[in-house]
Scaffold this motif. Structure first.
Motif, short mmCIF file in Angstrom:
data_model
loop_
_atom_site.label_atom_id
_atom_site.label_comp_id
_atom_site.label_asym_id
_atom_site.label_seq_id
_atom_site.Cartn_x
_atom_site.Cartn_y
_atom_site.Cartn_z
N LYS A 138 0.83 -1.24 0.06
CA LYS A 138 -0.06 -0.15 0.10
C LYS A 138 0.78 1.05 -0.51
CE LYS A 138 -4.39 -0.04 0.57
NZ LYS A 138 -4.89 -0.05 -0.57
N ALA A 139 2.34 0.89 0.99
CA ALA A 139 2.59 2.61 0.51
C ALA A 139 3.72 2.17 -0.97
CB ALA A 139 3.87 1.80 1.66
N TRP A 140 3.75 1.34 -1.16
CA TRP A 140 4.64 1.25 -1.76
C TRP A 140 3.42 2.76 -3.53
CZ3 TRP A 140 9.13 2.25 -3.86
CH2 TRP A 140 9.23 2.34 -5.42
N GLY A 141 1.91 1.79 -3.85
CA GLY A 141 1.18 2.43 -4.51
C GLY A 141 1.04 3.42 -3.70
N LEU A 142 0.77 4.42 -2.67
CA LEU A 142 1.08 5.46 -2.53
C LEU A 142 2.10 6.37 -2.87
CD1 LEU A 142 -0.78 5.49 0.70
CD2 LEU A 142 -1.64 6.18 -0.67
N TYR A 143 3.39 6.14 -2.28
CA TYR A 143 4.35 7.28 -2.87
C TYR A 143 4.95 6.89 -5.07
CZ TYR A 143 9.35 7.35 -4.42
OH TYR A 143 10.36 8.01 -4.93
N GLU A 144 4.32 6.18 -5.35
CA GLU A 144 3.83 6.10 -6.86
C GLU A 144 3.06 7.03 -7.59
OE1 GLU A 144 3.24 2.34 -8.13
OE2 GLU A 144 5.21 1.84 -8.50
N LEU A 148 2.19 9.41 -0.56
CA LEU A 148 2.87 8.76 0.87
C LEU A 148 3.14 10.62 1.17
CD1 LEU A 148 3.74 6.69 1.84
CD2 LEU A 148 5.96 7.35 1.02
N THR A 149 3.12 10.08 2.36
CA THR A 149 2.79 11.19 3.68
C THR A 149 3.61 10.60 5.10
OG1 THR A 149 0.83 11.51 4.72
CG2 THR A 149 1.27 12.30 2.66
N TRP A 150 4.25 11.72 5.60
CA TRP A 150 4.68 10.92 7.07
C TRP A 150 3.66 10.58 8.17
CZ3 TRP A 150 8.99 10.09 7.72
CH2 TRP A 150 10.32 10.58 6.58
N GLN A 151 2.32 11.21 7.86
CA GLN A 151 0.89 10.74 8.32
C GLN A 151 0.99 9.49 8.10
OE1 GLN A 151 -2.20 12.68 7.31
NE2 GLN A 151 -3.12 11.85 9.61
N ASN A 152 0.65 8.84 6.90
CA ASN A 152 0.43 7.60 6.04
C ASN A 152 1.70 6.59 6.68
OD1 ASN A 152 -1.93 8.57 5.30
ND2 ASN A 152 -0.38 8.15 2.68
N ILE A 153 2.99 6.92 7.00
CA ILE A 153 3.81 6.45 7.54
C ILE A 153 3.91 6.26 8.83
CG2 ILE A 153 7.09 6.10 7.71
CD1 ILE A 153 6.71 7.92 5.04
N GLY A 154 3.58 7.45 10.19
CA GLY A 154 3.33 6.86 10.62
C GLY A 154 2.25 6.30 10.98
N ILE A 155 1.14 6.53 10.82
CA ILE A 155 0.15 5.22 10.83
C ILE A 155 0.44 3.29 10.67
CG2 ILE A 155 -2.31 4.23 9.62
CD1 ILE A 155 -2.88 7.13 9.98
N GLY A 156 1.21 3.49 9.29
CA GLY A 156 1.72 2.00 8.95
C GLY A 156 3.18 1.59 10.44
N VAL A 157 3.14 2.39 10.82
CA VAL A 157 4.14 2.24 11.57
C VAL A 157 3.39 1.64 13.41
CG1 VAL A 157 6.71 2.85 13.01
CG2 VAL A 157 6.23 3.47 11.04
N GLY A 158 2.57 2.63 13.12
CA GLY A 158 2.10 2.16 14.82
C GLY A 158 1.78 0.99 14.50
N ILE A 159 0.65 0.73 13.44
CA ILE A 159 -0.02 -0.29 13.39
C ILE A 159 0.79 -1.53 13.66
CG2 ILE A 159 -0.81 -2.01 11.05
CD1 ILE A 159 -2.68 0.15 10.04
N LEU A 160 1.89 -2.04 12.87
CA LEU A 160 3.62 -2.64 12.76
C LEU A 160 3.65 -3.28 14.84
CD1 LEU A 160 5.72 -1.88 9.92
CD2 LEU A 160 3.52 -4.19 10.31
#
Length: 183
Positions: A138-144, A148-160
């Motif tokens: 999902k992050a790769w799709g947002l990047y393309e 892709l924002t820092w907020q999206n990255i933070g949510i992903g890291v929080g889930i992990l």
């Protein structure tokens, strides 16, 4: 004449005790002195009174109450001790409850056979790897797409991090259960 008698009777009925007593025989001065109350004993003022037994307000034995006493939640030492005992009893009860839950989880994991425990560990590993792969895709799709924002990255890291914390708790009980079986 009959009217005068009636008027006089009416006047006699309206007399007070003082009027009736005043209309009787008079007492002599000697009789009045004998009937009078005795004189009170006189106080000797040349002796000094001892003040040793009196309470001095500056002494520490005198206790005062602060002005906000009625507004205080805890008013006495006994009440404070009771509240403290109740709080420590609640803490002990909560600690016992947590310990019992911990022991129950350990017992459940210790009941697992080695094959089941191994399968559970593989399933946990597969779920973490699968979730990480999905979030990475999902992050790769947002990047393309340039979204892709820092907020999206933070949510992903929080889930992990949340999944990793849950896995570590489950793994700890699994390890304790296996350790209890081998003992």
């Amino acid at each position: 004449m009959a009217e005068n008698v009636k008027a006089r009777e009416r006047d006699l009925l309206l007399l007070s005790y003082a009027d009736v007593a005043a209309s009787g025989p008079k007492q002599s001065a000697e009789e009045l002195r004998q009937a009078a109350a005795p004189h009170p004993p006189s106080v000797v003022t040349n002796e000094s009174a001892s003040t040793a037994s009196l309470v001095d307000v500056d002494m520490p034995s005198v206790h005062t109450v602060p002005p906000d006493f009625t507004e205080q939640e805890v008013k006495t030492d006994t009440q404070a001790n009771r509240i403290e005992r109740e709080a420590s009893a609640k803490k002990a009860k909560a600690k016992r409850g947590a310990h019992e839950a911990d022991n129950w989880l350990q017992a459940q994991f210790s009941k697992l056979s080695d094959g089941t425990a191994g399968a559970l560990a593989v399933a946990n590993l597969a779920s973490v790897v699968g979730l990480s792969s999905y979030l990475g895709y999902k992050a790769w799709g947002l990047y393309e797409n340039g979204r892709l924002t820092w907020q999206n990255i933070g949510i992903g890291v929080g889930i992990l991090a949340a999944v990793g914390a849950a896995e570590s708790v489950v793994g700890r009980y699994l390890y304790k259960g296996k350790k209890a079986d081998s003992s």
